[in-house]
Every structure is written in structure tokens, then in C-alpha cells.
Design an enzyme around this catalytic site. Structure first.
Site, short mmCIF file in Angstrom:
data_model
loop_
_atom_site.label_atom_id
_atom_site.label_comp_id
_atom_site.label_asym_id
_atom_site.label_seq_id
_atom_site.Cartn_x
_atom_site.Cartn_y
_atom_site.Cartn_z
N LYS A 14 0.81 -1.21 0.00
CA LYS A 14 0.00 0.00 0.00
C LYS A 14 0.86 1.27 0.00
O LYS A 14 0.42 2.34 -0.40
CB LYS A 14 -0.85 0.05 1.29
CG LYS A 14 -1.92 -0.99 1.40
CD LYS A 14 -2.66 -0.74 2.75
CE LYS A 14 -3.70 -1.79 3.00
NZ LYS A 14 -4.35 -1.57 4.33
N GLU B 263 8.24 2.96 -5.39
CA GLU B 263 8.21 2.49 -4.00
C GLU B 263 8.32 3.67 -3.04
O GLU B 263 8.95 4.69 -3.37
CB GLU B 263 9.41 1.56 -3.75
CG GLU B 263 9.05 0.09 -3.67
CD GLU B 263 8.30 -0.29 -2.40
OE1 GLU B 263 7.46 0.48 -1.93
OE2 GLU B 263 8.56 -1.38 -1.89
N ILE C 2 9.59 3.35 0.21
CA ILE C 2 10.77 3.30 1.08
C ILE C 2 11.64 2.07 0.79
O ILE C 2 11.14 1.00 0.46
CB ILE C 2 10.36 3.32 2.59
CG1 ILE C 2 11.59 3.50 3.50
CG2 ILE C 2 9.56 2.09 2.97
CD1 ILE C 2 11.24 3.88 4.93
N ASP D 26 14.01 0.02 2.95
CA ASP D 26 14.42 -0.17 4.34
C ASP D 26 15.49 -1.27 4.36
O ASP D 26 16.68 -0.98 4.27
CB ASP D 26 13.19 -0.51 5.18
CG ASP D 26 13.48 -0.54 6.67
OD1 ASP D 26 14.66 -0.41 7.05
OD2 ASP D 26 12.55 -0.70 7.46
N GLY E 27 15.58 -3.46 1.93
CA GLY E 27 15.82 -3.72 0.51
C GLY E 27 15.24 -5.04 0.04
O GLY E 27 15.27 -5.36 -1.14
N LEU E 28 14.66 -5.77 0.98
CA LEU E 28 14.13 -7.09 0.66
C LEU E 28 13.02 -7.03 -0.40
O LEU E 28 12.99 -7.82 -1.34
CB LEU E 28 13.57 -7.69 1.96
CG LEU E 28 13.25 -9.16 1.97
CD1 LEU E 28 14.53 -9.97 1.91
CD2 LEU E 28 12.46 -9.52 3.24
N THR E 29 12.13 -6.06 -0.25
CA THR E 29 11.00 -5.94 -1.17
C THR E 29 11.49 -5.64 -2.59
O THR E 29 11.05 -6.28 -3.56
CB THR E 29 10.04 -4.83 -0.69
OG1 THR E 29 9.64 -5.13 0.65
CG2 THR E 29 8.82 -4.73 -1.57
N LYS F 262 16.47 4.62 4.01
CA LYS F 262 17.03 4.80 5.36
C LYS F 262 18.55 4.96 5.24
O LYS F 262 19.20 4.25 4.46
CB LYS F 262 16.71 3.58 6.23
CG LYS F 262 15.22 3.43 6.54
CD LYS F 262 14.91 3.88 7.95
CE LYS F 262 13.47 3.65 8.33
NZ LYS F 262 13.27 2.41 9.06
N ASP G 292 3.29 3.67 7.14
CA ASP G 292 2.36 3.41 8.25
C ASP G 292 3.02 2.84 9.49
O ASP G 292 4.14 2.33 9.45
CB ASP G 292 1.31 2.40 7.78
CG ASP G 292 1.91 0.99 7.64
OD1 ASP G 292 2.92 0.85 6.90
OD2 ASP G 292 1.41 0.05 8.28
C1 PRP Z 1 6.88 -1.38 3.34
C2 PRP Z 1 7.12 -0.35 2.26
C3 PRP Z 1 7.98 -1.09 1.26
C4 PRP Z 1 8.73 -2.07 2.11
C5 PRP Z 1 10.15 -1.63 2.25
O1 PRP Z 1 5.84 -2.21 2.93
O2 PRP Z 1 5.92 0.12 1.71
O3 PRP Z 1 7.19 -1.77 0.32
O4 PRP Z 1 8.11 -2.10 3.40
O5 PRP Z 1 10.83 -2.38 3.21
P1 PRP Z 1 12.06 -3.31 2.88
O6 PRP Z 1 13.03 -2.50 2.09
O7 PRP Z 1 12.58 -3.67 4.24
O8 PRP Z 1 11.56 -4.51 2.14
P2 PRP Z 1 5.04 -3.18 3.91
O9 PRP Z 1 5.49 -4.59 3.71
O10 PRP Z 1 5.10 -2.65 5.31
O11 PRP Z 1 3.58 -3.08 3.34
P3 PRP Z 1 2.71 -1.76 3.07
O12 PRP Z 1 3.34 -1.03 1.90
O13 PRP Z 1 1.36 -2.31 2.72
O14 PRP Z 1 2.73 -0.93 4.33
#
Ligand code: PRP
Length: 181
Positions: free
Chosen positions: A45, A101, A103, A105, A107-109, A133, A161
Site C-alpha cells: 500500500k 516504492e 521506502i 528499508d 531492501g528485501l522488497t 534509510k 504506516d
Molecule cells: C513497506 C514499504 C515497502 C517495504 C520496504 O511495505 O511500503 O514496500 O516495506 O521495506 P524493505 O526495504 O525492508 O523490504 P510493507 O510490507 O510494510 O507493506 P505496506 O506497503 O502495505 O505498508
């Protein structure tokens, strides 16, 4: 309850966000100027607000598609697991794809996304990320368009969030520690 009472301080205000998005959009418009179409892949989201403000400023032909991802387990390089909750509607084979995207964080996503989109044989793949970050730079996961580097604290607002709350604040803010500790 007033959501603002959970806020420690504003890190990036609305005007600064929008000014930076102006610059990012201008760079994208220049760099994709010769393309017939690009597919904006917005990651739900968190990226919904950033996507909305970014695409309003694009002059290059584009369509917007969405993917919803969910992270299971501890969010660390070693144990985190990302799953696709909702996939794209459009095929991306031979298309120019720009991931949007909110964020970076761990980088896994982005790592996960890059792998699955590359496997669909895209013509090109770039990443546009609003925030990263501090100290999370990863040379193997180059961000093509980055908005801001932010402190390594819990951030909310502008799509970000805490337990699904505070996403719609128009600025990026640090959450008070007492809220999550
Ligand atoms: C959050 C954010 C990114 C991801 C980044 O999503 O929106 O997609 O984390 O974090 P990473 O770099 O550690 O992977 P989240 O999984 O919290 O879902 P959301 O977007 O629905 O809040």
C-alpha cells in the site's frame, strides 16, 4: 485520538516532498523521452500517495499498474519472505517498467520485485524510490531515482504506516518511540 500526538517530529514537510517529486518527474520525463510507453508499477500500500503525485507530473506516455506485496516473518535479509498478494493486471514482457516504492528499508522488497519482474523478460527495469534509510545503500540494488535519505527511525506519513495508521499524513514524520516500544 489525534494521530498527531503519535508524531515525534516532521522529517520532510509536504512542500519539500512535492518540490522533490517535481525534480524526479522532470528527470524521468527526460530520460524516457524517446519511449512510446512505460509501465509504472506502484507497490501497495505504501506507494499510493507518492505514485499519485508522481504520475500527475509525467509527460511521457505511461500506464499505471499496481502490485500488493506482503512481508512475512522477521524483516531481515536472512529470514524475511515477501509474497505477492495482488499481481499486475498488465503483462510486462518487452515493456519499459518503472517500479515506484515509498521506502527502501532492508531492501528485501525491491530485491524480490526485481527478481520477479526480470523473470518476465521486461525491456528495461528501473526503480524510483521516495525514501531510503541512512546506511542502507546496497551497491547491487541501485536506485535510479531517489527522493530523500532519511534517518533510521520509524517513519510514518505520505503512505508509510505504523500498523496501517498515519499513512495519510501529508508529510513524512518520525513516530514517537513510546508508540511502538
Ligand atoms: C513497506 C514499504 C515497502 C517495504 C520496504 O511495505 O511500503 O514496500 O516495506 O521495506 P524493505 O526495504 O525492508 O523490504 P510493507 O510490507 O510494510 O507493506 P505496506 O506497503 O502495505 O505498508
Amino acid at each position: 485520538m489525534n494521530p498527531h500526538s503519535d508524531i515525534e517530529k516532521i522529517l520532510v514537510d509536504e512542500k519539500t516532498i512535492l518540490n522533490r517529486i517535481d525534480e524526479m518527474a522532470a528527470q524521468i520525463n527526460t530520460e524516457y523521452a524517446d519511449e512510446d510507453n512505460i509501465i509504472i508499477v506502484s507497490i501497495l500500500k505504501g506507494a499510493f500517495m507518492f505514485t499519485s503525485d508522481l504520475v500527475k507530473r509525467l509527460t511521457v506516455p505511461h500506464i499505471v499498474d499496481f502490485m500488493a506485496l506482503s512481508t512475512y516473518g522477521e524483516k531481515s535479509e536472512a529470514s524475511g519472505e515477501v509474497r505477492v498478494i495482488m499481481d499486475l493486471r498488465h503483462p510486462v514482457q518487452n515493456q519499459h517498467v518503472l517500479i515506484v516504492e515509498d521506502i527502501f528499508d532492508t531492501g528485501l522488497t525491491l530485491q524480490f520485485l526485481e527478481r520477479i519482474l526480470q523473470s518476465r523478460n521486461v525491456a528495461s527495469l528501473k526503480k524510483c524510490v521516495l525514501t531510503q534509510k541512512e546506511g542502507r545503500e546496497n551497491p547491487s540494488l541501485n536506485i535510479d531515482y531517489l527522493g530523500f535519505t532519511i534517518p533510521d527511525v520509524w517513519v510514518v506519513g505520505y503512505g508509510l504506516d505504523y500498523a496501517d495508521k498515519h499513512r495519510t499524513l501529508p508529510y513524512i514524520a518520525e513516530l514517537k518511540q513510546e508508540v511502538y516500544l
